[in-house]
Design a protein around this motif. Sequence first.
Motif, short mmCIF file in Angstrom:
data_model
loop_
_atom_site.label_atom_id
_atom_site.label_comp_id
_atom_site.label_asym_id
_atom_site.label_seq_id
_atom_site.Cartn_x
_atom_site.Cartn_y
_atom_site.Cartn_z
N ASN A 65 0.80 -1.22 0.00
CA ASN A 65 0.00 0.00 0.00
C ASN A 65 0.83 1.27 0.00
N LEU A 66 2.17 1.11 0.00
CA LEU A 66 3.06 2.28 -0.06
C LEU A 66 3.72 2.36 -1.43
N PRO A 67 4.02 3.60 -1.87
CA PRO A 67 4.79 3.69 -3.13
C PRO A 67 6.18 3.09 -2.91
N PRO A 68 6.77 2.46 -3.94
CA PRO A 68 8.13 1.94 -3.78
C PRO A 68 9.10 3.07 -3.42
N VAL A 69 10.16 2.76 -2.66
CA VAL A 69 11.11 3.79 -2.24
C VAL A 69 11.90 4.30 -3.44
N ASP A 70 12.46 3.37 -4.21
CA ASP A 70 13.20 3.77 -5.41
C ASP A 70 12.25 3.71 -6.59
N THR A 71 12.48 4.57 -7.59
CA THR A 71 11.55 4.62 -8.72
C THR A 71 11.73 3.46 -9.68
N GLY A 72 12.86 2.75 -9.59
CA GLY A 72 12.96 1.44 -10.23
C GLY A 72 13.53 1.34 -11.63
N GLU A 73 13.71 2.46 -12.33
CA GLU A 73 14.12 2.31 -13.73
C GLU A 73 15.59 1.93 -13.91
N SER A 74 16.37 1.91 -12.81
CA SER A 74 17.76 1.50 -12.99
C SER A 74 18.01 0.09 -12.44
N VAL A 75 16.93 -0.59 -12.09
CA VAL A 75 17.08 -1.96 -11.56
C VAL A 75 17.77 -2.83 -12.61
N GLY A 76 18.83 -3.52 -12.18
CA GLY A 76 19.53 -4.43 -13.08
C GLY A 76 20.59 -3.75 -13.94
N LEU A 77 20.67 -2.42 -13.86
CA LEU A 77 21.69 -1.72 -14.67
C LEU A 77 22.96 -1.53 -13.83
N ASN A 78 24.12 -1.58 -14.48
CA ASN A 78 25.33 -1.33 -13.70
C ASN A 78 25.51 0.18 -13.49
N PRO A 79 26.36 0.59 -12.54
CA PRO A 79 26.43 2.02 -12.18
C PRO A 79 26.89 2.92 -13.32
N SER A 80 27.49 2.36 -14.38
CA SER A 80 27.81 3.16 -15.57
C SER A 80 28.64 4.40 -15.24
N GLN A 81 29.60 4.26 -14.33
CA GLN A 81 30.50 5.36 -13.95
C GLN A 81 29.74 6.58 -13.43
#
Length: 368
Positions: A65-81
Amino acid sequence: GSRVPFYGQHQAGITTPPQNFICFAAFDVTASGSKALQKLFKTWTAAAAAMAEGKQVGEESSNLNLPPVDTGESVGLNPSQLTITFGAGPSLFDDRFGLASKRPPSFKDLPAFNGEQLEPQWCGGDIGVQVCADDMQVAFHAVRNLARIARGTAVLRWVQEGFQRTAQADPTGGTPRNLLGFKDGTANPAVSSAQDMNKIVWAQSGDGASWMAGGSYMAVRRIRMRIEIWDRSSLKDQEDTFGRYRASGAPLGSKNEFDPVDLNQKDEKGNLMIPADSHVALARGDGSIQMLRRSYSYSGGIDSKTGQLDAGLLFISYQRDLFKQFVSLQQKLSKSDRLNEYILHVGSAAFACFPGASKGGYIGDTLF
Ligand code: HEM
């Protein structure tokens, strides 16, 4: 690896080799009081350090019932410097936060320059955040989550995305070309020289604001290029405008990109090879003013008034003293640079970028 450490003596993103993309964000603080500001910087520090490691911001709750803390679009991506570089605008040093006495003596709003046509939507900010990464989605995710975390304390004032050729497109790592087709960054000082960086880029403890020691002053200018006019000018005109050859990037009269620049060299008719009003001749001058440039190209669709491309350079430079370096040079360039015919400064901001944070500390902690 794909990460740049967040903590350190200096903030990452200044002498870090430029990543493929930038998402620059300027914020205004809506809360008042230094406690609110400190809390924001602490929360941002934790989030920025996590994102630099490729982690999400904060622990996820299992409450549906709560919005997720992180918005999620970088899930699974590496930090990319990913690097996130924070700075305070001149407007932060006022009574709202009790910081008036902390303003470094030579840090104030940039003066007006000849020929500029600044648009308020691209100017200023209490806080500037330069986010760079080799992946645009990773960079955008960082800005979005910093803005989300700031809700109630600070709001976005302006955001500009930028790009350069990717490392993938140029595996040789050659100097990137700007949108006028010229190699841009050739004569930058060497970031590998600690001595040069201390002289040119890093504020020193004796410079007038001891809390800034190890930090750097950033100038940001959104400079539109008059692409249509440029595209109709001859190669000779283009090369005389910069004082370098377009193909090789070599100084006029020389062969290779990194050949020394000789501003006195003449052709057989006695004319200077590098015109005295060319960008390189003026920007170099007698060599006494240097800065570290870290610019990106931008494209912002079409200018609705003219129907022409709104594209150009998001110019960013870092220096130890904003006025002695950026301002003195820009005053000179704005009066006589041949390049002025082809560019228009439409945005402007300056930020005092804090020294680096150490683990357990937070960004800007030397200020309070
Ligand atoms: C050099 C492009 C604005 C400072 C150069 C060079 C190019 C270039 C192609 C030569 C290659 C290199 O050394 O990087 C541009 C464009 C601009 C712009 C397209 C605007 C759209 C500025 C501004 C400043 C500046 C606003 C500072 C106030 C410098 C400096 C150099 C340089 C210090 C090195 C000069 C030398 O020591 O040889 N720029 N520039 N530029 N530019 Fe710019």
